[in-house]
Design a protein around this motif. Structure first.
Motif, PDB file in Angstrom:
ATOM      1  N   PHE A  89       0.702  -1.468  -0.239  1.00 38.29           N
ATOM      2  CA  PHE A  89       0.019   0.002   0.468  1.00 38.29           C
ATOM      3  C   PHE A  89       0.907   1.530   0.318  1.00 38.29           C
ATOM      4  N   ALA A  90       1.827   1.390   0.494  1.00 43.32           N
ATOM      5  CA  ALA A  90       2.392   2.405   1.003  1.00 43.32           C
ATOM      6  C   ALA A  90       3.411   2.624  -1.302  1.00 43.32           C
ATOM      7  N   GLY A  91       3.709   1.046  -0.794  1.00 43.93           N
ATOM      8  CA  GLY A  91       3.811   1.662  -2.692  1.00 43.93           C
ATOM      9  C   GLY A  91       6.027   2.258  -2.560  1.00 43.93           C
ATOM     10  N   PRO A  92       6.523   2.023  -1.681  1.00 48.41           N
ATOM     11  CA  PRO A  92       8.323   2.481  -2.432  1.00 48.41           C
ATOM     12  C   PRO A  92       8.817   2.158  -3.611  1.00 48.41           C
ATOM     13  N   PRO A  93       9.891   2.780  -4.057  1.00 45.63           N
ATOM     14  CA  PRO A  93      10.523   2.568  -5.103  1.00 45.63           C
ATOM     15  C   PRO A  93      11.732   1.592  -4.198  1.00 45.63           C
ATOM     16  N   PRO A  94      12.366   0.850  -5.176  1.00 42.89           N
ATOM     17  CA  PRO A  94      13.559   0.316  -4.901  1.00 42.89           C
ATOM     18  C   PRO A  94      14.768   1.444  -4.465  1.00 42.89           C
ATOM     19  N   GLY A  95      14.928   1.093  -3.384  1.00 37.16           N
ATOM     20  CA  GLY A  95      16.529   2.112  -2.676  1.00 37.16           C
ATOM     21  C   GLY A  95      16.131   2.958  -1.909  1.00 37.16           C
ATOM     22  N   ALA A  96      14.523   2.543  -1.852  1.00 31.18           N
ATOM     23  CA  ALA A  96      14.095   4.000  -0.304  1.00 31.18           C
ATOM     24  C   ALA A  96      14.551   3.929   0.225  1.00 31.18           C
ATOM     25  N   ARG A  97      14.395   4.797   1.271  1.00 39.66           N
ATOM     26  CA  ARG A  97      15.270   4.701   2.611  1.00 39.66           C
ATOM     27  C   ARG A  97      14.045   4.567   3.280  1.00 39.66           C
ATOM     28  N   ALA A  98      14.057   3.657   4.418  1.00 38.16           N
ATOM     29  CA  ALA A  98      12.556   3.278   5.048  1.00 38.16           C
ATOM     30  C   ALA A  98      12.587   2.907   6.584  1.00 38.16           C
ATOM     31  N   LEU A  99      12.064   3.894   7.184  1.00 38.77           N
ATOM     32  CA  LEU A  99      12.106   3.696   8.791  1.00 38.77           C
ATOM     33  C   LEU A  99      10.792   2.762   9.336  1.00 38.77           C
ATOM     34  N   ASP A 100      10.943   1.337   9.582  1.00 39.54           N
ATOM     35  CA  ASP A 100       9.581   1.386  10.576  1.00 39.54           C
ATOM     36  C   ASP A 100       9.759   1.120  12.058  1.00 39.54           C
ATOM     37  N   MET A 140      11.214  13.987  10.081  1.00 37.86           N
ATOM     38  CA  MET A 140      12.065  12.754   9.140  1.00 37.86           C
ATOM     39  C   MET A 140      11.168  12.406   7.879  1.00 37.86           C
ATOM     40  N   LEU A 141      10.367  12.930   7.700  1.00 32.23           N
ATOM     41  CA  LEU A 141      10.382  12.766   5.882  1.00 32.23           C
ATOM     42  C   LEU A 141      11.008  13.522   5.428  1.00 32.23           C
ATOM     43  N   VAL A 142      11.074  13.540   4.240  1.00 33.47           N
ATOM     44  CA  VAL A 142      11.818  14.268   3.471  1.00 33.47           C
ATOM     45  C   VAL A 142      10.609  14.982   2.953  1.00 33.47           C
ATOM     46  N   PRO A 143      10.679  16.276   2.073  1.00 36.96           N
ATOM     47  CA  PRO A 143       9.829  16.546   1.701  1.00 36.96           C
ATOM     48  C   PRO A 143       9.232  15.649   0.430  1.00 36.96           C
ATOM     49  N   GLY A 144       7.956  15.681   0.171  1.00 34.40           N
ATOM     50  CA  GLY A 144       7.317  14.850  -0.762  1.00 34.40           C
ATOM     51  C   GLY A 144       6.471  12.733   0.310  1.00 34.40           C
ATOM     52  N   GLY A 145       7.950  13.213   1.051  1.00 31.65           N
ATOM     53  CA  GLY A 145       7.938  11.337   1.926  1.00 31.65           C
ATOM     54  C   GLY A 145       6.452  11.371   2.268  1.00 31.65           C
ATOM     55  N   THR A 146       6.432  10.063   2.088  1.00 33.22           N
ATOM     56  CA  THR A 146       5.342   8.888   1.955  1.00 33.22           C
ATOM     57  C   THR A 146       4.749   8.566   4.062  1.00 33.22           C
ATOM     58  N   ILE A 147       3.912   8.573   4.920  1.00 31.82           N
ATOM     59  CA  ILE A 147       3.668   7.742   5.937  1.00 31.82           C
ATOM     60  C   ILE A 147       2.371   6.926   6.001  1.00 31.82           C
ATOM     61  N   ALA A 148       2.899   5.455   6.084  1.00 33.97           N
ATOM     62  CA  ALA A 148       2.111   4.966   6.258  1.00 33.97           C
ATOM     63  C   ALA A 148       1.603   3.876   7.409  1.00 33.97           C
ATOM     64  N   LEU A 149       0.641   3.753   7.572  1.00 33.08           N
ATOM     65  CA  LEU A 149       0.067   3.005   9.006  1.00 33.08           C
ATOM     66  C   LEU A 149      -0.677   1.713   8.604  1.00 33.08           C
TER      67      LEU A 149
END
Length: 265
Positions: free
Chosen positions: A35-46, A127-136
């Motif tokens: 659902f979050a749909g990050p592209p490969p290489g995205a920097r993700a924090l869980d 902590m998110l970059v501008p345009g970054g995504t939050i998914a819960l």
């Protein structure tokens, strides 16, 4: 509702069997990552990573994953199981990361156990970059066909006499719902909200199966605390479950919502 400290102690105790007890966590974690749909290489924090249900799904999508949890036991097991990610013990309300560090921040079944979810969402936005995504993900709590068990529990476990009803929760202290979470996201400055509903029914084979299912999920401790009344509770529980089974079967109707939003660019 349990405090964050109480939740942390609970998760420390069940770290070795967390995903066996909460059977739906792995599936919902994979669906949250999709659902979050990050592209490969995205920097993700869980955040509140637990045993890694969301984190491992993000790894499978090619993300660079950092995972934090307040439970040291959870973090130790997560690091051992998934050495390819960075795992740290950390309080979600005071994360030790610079501004604009991550492209995506996820949290699976975490927001409902936070003492101050609004403060945590403010940290996520930072902590998110501008345009970054939050998914819960949020567990959707509903008594449904288990209303008989709620009534039985009130009778046996409420303060005071067995027949005394539990006190009504104060306004704003009940379980978080999907609309409440969307409101918190909006108030925290997130935009582009999206939501998806998930249904996770679990059929069980008879009254004893329901009883056995509940024991590792807190049932053992609760019933033991009843002392001499434990046998009475067990008998009446089985009667209620038997009636439920005769009236459409014994099915646990778990459900959840997935929430996605963005930090404005």
């Amino acid at each position: 509702m349990a405090t964050a400290a109480e939740a942390r102690a609970k998760y420390d105790r069940i770290a070795d069997r967390y995903e066996e007890i909460f059977f739906y966590v792995g599936d919902v974690g994979a669906r949250l990552a999709a659902f979050a749909g990050p592209p490969p290489g995205a920097r993700a924090l869980d955040v509140g990573a637990g045993r890694g249900a969301v984190a491992r799904a993000l790894l499978a999508r090619g993300c660079a994953v950092t995972a934090i949890d307040a439970s040291p036991e959870m973090v130790a097991r997560l690091a051992a199981d998934h050495p390819e990610l960075t795992a740290r013990t950390m309080d979600a309300a005071a994360p030790d990361f610079p501004d604009a560090t991550f492209d995506l921040v996820t949290a699976g079944f975490v927001v409902q156990v936070l003492d101050d979810p609004a403060a945590v969402l403010a940290q996520v936005r930072r902590m998110l970059v501008p345009g970054g995504t939050i998914a819960l993900s949020l567990e959707r709590q509903s008594v449904g066909r288990l209303s008989w068990l709620q009534e039985l529990s009130v009778e046996f476990f409420s303060p005071g006499s067995p027949a005394e009803p539990a006190p009504e929760p104060s306004p704003g202290t009940g379980p978080m719902d999907a609309e409440g979470l969307d409101s918190l996201l909006t108030e925290a400055g997130f935009t582009g909200l999206a939501r998806e509903e998930i249904e996770m029914p679990l059929p069980l084979d008879g009254p004893e199966a329901l009883w056995e299912w509940l024991q590792p999920r807190g049932g053992t401790e609760l019933v033991a605390a009843l002392g001499e009344r434990a046998g009475e509770f067990h008998a009446r529980f089985l009667d209620g479950a038997r009636t439920m089974g005769e009236d459409g079967g014994i099915t646990l109707d778990f459900a959840a919502t997935l929430h996605r939003a963005h930090r404005p660019g």
